[in-house]
Scaffold this motif. Structure first.
Motif, PDB file in Angstrom:
ATOM      1  N   GLU A  96     -42.970  -6.226  -3.807  1.00  0.00           N
ATOM      2  CA  GLU A  96     -44.094  -6.305  -3.379  1.00  0.00           C
ATOM      3  C   GLU A  96     -44.635  -6.725  -1.886  1.00  0.00           C
ATOM      4  O   GLU A  96     -45.572  -6.193  -1.399  1.00  0.00           O
ATOM      5  CB  GLU A  96     -45.347  -6.517  -4.305  1.00  0.00           C
ATOM      6  CG  GLU A  96     -45.162  -5.795  -5.772  1.00  0.00           C
ATOM      7  CD  GLU A  96     -46.322  -6.044  -6.725  1.00  0.00           C
ATOM      8  OE1 GLU A  96     -47.062  -7.051  -6.404  1.00  0.00           O
ATOM      9  OE2 GLU A  96     -46.167  -5.490  -7.798  1.00  0.00           O
ATOM     10  N   GLN A  97     -43.954  -7.738  -1.829  1.00  0.00           N
ATOM     11  CA  GLN A  97     -44.219  -8.590  -0.380  1.00  0.00           C
ATOM     12  C   GLN A  97     -43.515  -8.210   0.786  1.00  0.00           C
ATOM     13  O   GLN A  97     -43.780  -8.288   1.845  1.00  0.00           O
ATOM     14  CB  GLN A  97     -44.128  -9.922  -0.532  1.00  0.00           C
ATOM     15  CG  GLN A  97     -44.893 -10.734  -1.519  1.00  0.00           C
ATOM     16  CD  GLN A  97     -44.536 -10.638  -3.088  1.00  0.00           C
ATOM     17  OE1 GLN A  97     -43.302 -10.302  -3.393  1.00  0.00           O
ATOM     18  NE2 GLN A  97     -45.593 -10.662  -3.638  1.00  0.00           N
ATOM     19  N   ASP A  98     -42.566  -7.204   0.393  1.00  0.00           N
ATOM     20  CA  ASP A  98     -41.929  -6.633   1.672  1.00  0.00           C
ATOM     21  C   ASP A  98     -42.503  -5.458   2.127  1.00  0.00           C
ATOM     22  O   ASP A  98     -43.334  -4.566   1.656  1.00  0.00           O
ATOM     23  CB  ASP A  98     -40.519  -6.010   0.989  1.00  0.00           C
ATOM     24  CG  ASP A  98     -39.645  -7.330   0.806  1.00  0.00           C
ATOM     25  OD1 ASP A  98     -39.688  -8.327   1.509  1.00  0.00           O
ATOM     26  OD2 ASP A  98     -38.680  -7.114  -0.296  1.00  0.00           O
ATOM     27  N   ASN A  99     -42.329  -5.138   3.405  1.00  0.00           N
ATOM     28  CA  ASN A  99     -42.772  -3.965   4.129  1.00  0.00           C
ATOM     29  C   ASN A  99     -41.729  -3.437   4.926  1.00  0.00           C
ATOM     30  O   ASN A  99     -41.514  -3.642   6.100  1.00  0.00           O
ATOM     31  CB  ASN A  99     -43.778  -4.613   5.146  1.00  0.00           C
ATOM     32  CG  ASN A  99     -44.360  -3.514   5.958  1.00  0.00           C
ATOM     33  OD1 ASN A  99     -44.276  -2.217   5.269  1.00  0.00           O
ATOM     34  ND2 ASN A  99     -45.049  -3.745   7.280  1.00  0.00           N
ATOM     35  N   PRO A 100     -40.987  -2.482   4.258  1.00  0.00           N
ATOM     36  CA  PRO A 100     -39.772  -1.570   4.888  1.00  0.00           C
ATOM     37  C   PRO A 100     -40.024  -1.004   5.635  1.00  0.00           C
ATOM     38  O   PRO A 100     -41.346  -0.117   5.606  1.00  0.00           O
ATOM     39  CB  PRO A 100     -38.962  -1.097   3.498  1.00  0.00           C
ATOM     40  CG  PRO A 100     -39.773  -1.750   2.452  1.00  0.00           C
ATOM     41  CD  PRO A 100     -41.269  -2.156   2.454  1.00  0.00           C
ATOM     42  N   PRO A 101     -39.011  -0.442   6.561  1.00  0.00           N
ATOM     43  CA  PRO A 101     -39.521   0.614   7.552  1.00  0.00           C
ATOM     44  C   PRO A 101     -39.198   1.887   6.879  1.00  0.00           C
ATOM     45  O   PRO A 101     -38.906   1.976   5.712  1.00  0.00           O
ATOM     46  CB  PRO A 101     -38.307   0.460   8.577  1.00  0.00           C
ATOM     47  CG  PRO A 101     -37.170  -0.296   7.719  1.00  0.00           C
ATOM     48  CD  PRO A 101     -37.869  -1.267   6.803  1.00  0.00           C
ATOM     49  N   THR A 102     -39.888   3.121   7.503  1.00  0.00           N
ATOM     50  CA  THR A 102     -39.803   4.192   6.991  1.00  0.00           C
ATOM     51  C   THR A 102     -38.488   5.153   7.668  1.00  0.00           C
ATOM     52  O   THR A 102     -38.433   5.474   8.983  1.00  0.00           O
ATOM     53  CB  THR A 102     -41.037   5.215   7.374  1.00  0.00           C
ATOM     54  OG1 THR A 102     -42.209   4.260   6.571  1.00  0.00           O
ATOM     55  CG2 THR A 102     -41.026   6.408   6.751  1.00  0.00           C
ATOM     56  N   LEU A 103     -37.724   5.656   6.783  1.00  0.00           N
ATOM     57  CA  LEU A 103     -36.453   6.520   7.208  1.00  0.00           C
ATOM     58  C   LEU A 103     -36.843   7.790   6.637  1.00  0.00           C
ATOM     59  O   LEU A 103     -36.760   7.915   5.450  1.00  0.00           O
ATOM     60  CB  LEU A 103     -35.267   6.034   6.580  1.00  0.00           C
ATOM     61  CG  LEU A 103     -34.072   6.647   7.116  1.00  0.00           C
ATOM     62  CD1 LEU A 103     -33.779   7.081   8.486  1.00  0.00           C
ATOM     63  CD2 LEU A 103     -32.912   5.970   6.615  1.00  0.00           C
ATOM     64  N   LEU A 104     -37.097   8.636   7.380  1.00  0.00           N
ATOM     65  CA  LEU A 104     -37.295  10.193   6.945  1.00  0.00           C
ATOM     66  C   LEU A 104     -36.097  11.056   6.764  1.00  0.00           C
ATOM     67  O   LEU A 104     -35.281  10.881   7.729  1.00  0.00           O
ATOM     68  CB  LEU A 104     -38.420  10.808   7.642  1.00  0.00           C
ATOM     69  CG  LEU A 104     -39.776  10.328   7.824  1.00  0.00           C
ATOM     70  CD1 LEU A 104     -40.544  10.810   9.019  1.00  0.00           C
ATOM     71  CD2 LEU A 104     -40.396  10.113   6.676  1.00  0.00           C
TER      72      LEU A 104
END
Length: 602
Positions: free
Chosen positions: A278-286
């Motif tokens: 929940e603390q992580d902010n992953p990048p978005t891979l579409l």
């Protein structure tokens, strides 16, 4: 098409193997690195080398290219870059000189071929040149007579007269009503000869540029190698180094997990795969498909969805095409747009993103043709009522009430879908009921309006709609806030949060009304097309000969202007409704794109 699931990958390896491992990861090309050190190198190192990049851009803009040389042993990159930049500087310098000559010839041509005699031949007298508006010639003649100054008019056009005054000194500025013209000492024939020489030299330089394009591939590889080196240096500085081990961390797609595991096994590395916390902010891979992936590319110019939300790319593909079609509202304009895209297909196909955007443009064109047939508009001309096209014209743009209802219906449907998708994303939380409430409010408001205008039964205006508004408002009031209730104070605060959320109904009303632009812009484009057609017919009727010319010009320039305005409106406002209104209700947080640590050089 969806957002790919990611794992956080942590690799452990011996310090002596760090460079080898990072080069291997760069070749693998599936990891988004997470810096573990504050001592990372300046990211400006990722910038392309200025000179090589400038040279490559100059060659890529050449209209024609030569067969590419791919043997790196044949090339001295520094020498090639120097030649290309020298060619670019020469072309720009010669182009500027040619433009100045062209302007100079335009100024001198009305005076004709003119050579100045010597001062001794004129007895110390000089020639002074003036361009005089025809309306001021009478006044000029009187002034020159009063001061006994000889003069001669050597040329005249529909607006101005070209006058030479003979005097030993320049006439005072307040004597004549126009400033003196400076035609210079170089005669017209010499200027034209210099222009011809410039054109020939420019052709030679452009031919040299075309010949240099055979090095484009190798220059691109040199630039890519520099980028790879800079990225490797940045990755090296971003690792966490212990005494004999190093640690590198990043995000990888779950679909690439097997390939990464095989790489770790081959290089004797310890690997830890973790689900995002929940603390992580992953990048978005579409995950973008070739057919409808252009919607995500178009939206990506403005916003990237958060990893924990949803990818609206598919919906944007269809909704953007529909909005574009409704704003164009002309079958031939839309067909012409598709033809322009077809002409540039080779350029668009050079990249994957370009190919996807090309497919989006084709679909937009097709949707526009279908909508144009339904509204019965072909360059602003309506088909006859008896033919096939006349029977296919089922929508009347001039029926304001029907078009307003259609636009609002499209807007409400668009925003309801956005709220439903928000509810799906938050389905494990009670907050999911809040967007469901907004969807009910928007649908109920539409049903009340349609019931009041007798489009639907009166029961929707009197009972169904009001009941829906109450239910929706209660859901928004009760579940928008996720504040935990532990005391009377927190309960009151949660109630205030709910009231604040319900107050946003004014915002919802404004967002729905924004979709009225679909009708307004479509009607304005159609009206302009009809206006230009009417003007062209009037010009044709006014004169049987010259009226044909003016009628053709009105049609050509008028429809070209209207076509450009329709394209601009369709793209800008069509995307605006997706980026602002739709995203406001459908995407709660913005993300950042997945950037692969990968090798660029072949």
């Amino acid at each position: 098409m969806a957002i790919k699931r990611l794992n956080k990958l942590t690799l452990y390896g011996p310090e002596a193997e760090k460079t080898k491992v990072l080069k291997g990861l760069q070749a693998l090309g599936c990891m988004h690195l997470i810096p573990l050190s504050d001592n990372t190198v300046d990211q400006s190192l990722r910038m392309q080398p200025a000179q090589a990049s400038e040279a490559l851009a100059w060659l890529e803009r050449s209209p024609r290219t030569r067969r590419q040389l791919k043997d790196k042993k044949q090339a001295c990159i520094d020498q090639i870059v120097a030649e290309v930049l020298d060619n670019k500087a020469s072309v720009r310098e010669l182009s500027d000189a040619r433009d100045k000559l062209t302007e100079r010839i335009r100024e001198v041509r009305p005076w004709g071929e003119f050579c100045f005699p010597t001062l001794s031949d004129l007895g110390g007298q000089r020639f002074w040149f003036y361009v005089v508006p025809l309306g001021e010639m009478e006044t000029l003649c009187e002034v020159l007579k009063q001061h006994d100054l000889p003069w001669e008019e050597i040329h005249r056009d529909s607006r101005e007269a070209y006058v030479i005054v003979i005097a030993s000194d320049e006439p005072a500025e307040d004597l004549l009503s126009v400033p003196r013209s400076h035609i210079g000492m170089v005669p017209l024939s010499r200027l034209e000869m210099e222009l011809e020489e410039s054109e020939q030299l420019l052709e030679e330089l452009l031919a040299e540029r075309e010949a240099l394009t055979r090095w484009s591939y190798l220059l691109g590889q040199a630039v890519a190698a520099r980028q790879d080196k800079a990225a490797l240096e940045e990755a090296t500085s971003g690792t966490q180094d212990e005494e004999t081990f190093f640690l590198v961390q990043g995000w990888v797609a779950v679909s690439e997990k097997k390939a990464v595991a095989a790489f770790c096994l081959e290089n004797n590395l310890a690997a830890l795969f973790e689900e995002p916390s929940e603390q992580d902010n992953p990048p978005t891979l579409l995950e973008k498909s070739d057919s409808v992936g252009g919607g995500a590319d178009a939206l990506g110019f403005f916003q990237t969805p958060n990893y924990r939300t949803w990818d609206p790319g598919n919906l944007v593909f269809y909704s953007f095409s529909l909005f574009f079609a409704m704003i164009m509202s002309d079958a031939m304009y839309s067909l012409l747009f598709g033809g322009i895209v077809f002409l540039f297909r080779k350029t668009l196909k050079k990249t994957e993103a370009g190919s996807r955007l090309m497919n989006l443009a084709y679909f937009m064109s097709a949707a526009g043709v279908v909508w144009g047939v339904l509204v019965g508009s072909y360059f602003g001309v309506a088909p006859g009522s008896g033919g096939l096209l006349g029977h296919m014209a089922l929508i009347d743009l001039n029926d304001y009430n029907a078009m307003m209802k259609l636009s609002v219906f499209v807007g409400v449907t668009h925003l309801i879908i956005a709220n439903i998708m928000t509810a799906v994303v938050n389905r494990r939380s009670s907050y999911a009921l809040a967007p469901i409430g907004w969807a009910i409010i928007m649908g109920s408001g539409l049903s009340i309006w349609l019931g009041m205008t007798h489009t639907l039964s009166a029961v929707f205006a009197n009972k169904v709609g009001p009941a829906g508004l109450i239910v929706g408002a209660l859901l928004v009031f009760l579940f928008t806030s996720t504040r935990p209730v532990r005391s009377i104070g927190s309960l009151c605060l949660r109630g205030l949060d709910g009231l604040k959320a319900v107050y946003n109904i004014t915002s919802a009303f404004g967002d729905v009304l924004s979709y009225m632009r679909l009708f307004a812009l479509g009607l304005s484009g159609a009206s302009l097309a009809i206006t230009f057609n009417t003007l062209a017919v009037d010009a044709l009727d006014s004169s049987p000969v010259i009226g044909v010319l003016f009628s053709g010009l009105i049609l050509l320039l008028g429809h070209a202007l209207n076509f450009a305005l329709c394209i601009m409106s369709g793209v800008v406002h069509g995307m605006r409704l997706n980026v602002i209104e739709f995203v406001n209700w459908g995407l709660s947080d913005e993300g950042y794109p997945f950037k692969s640590f990968r090798k660029q050089e072949d």
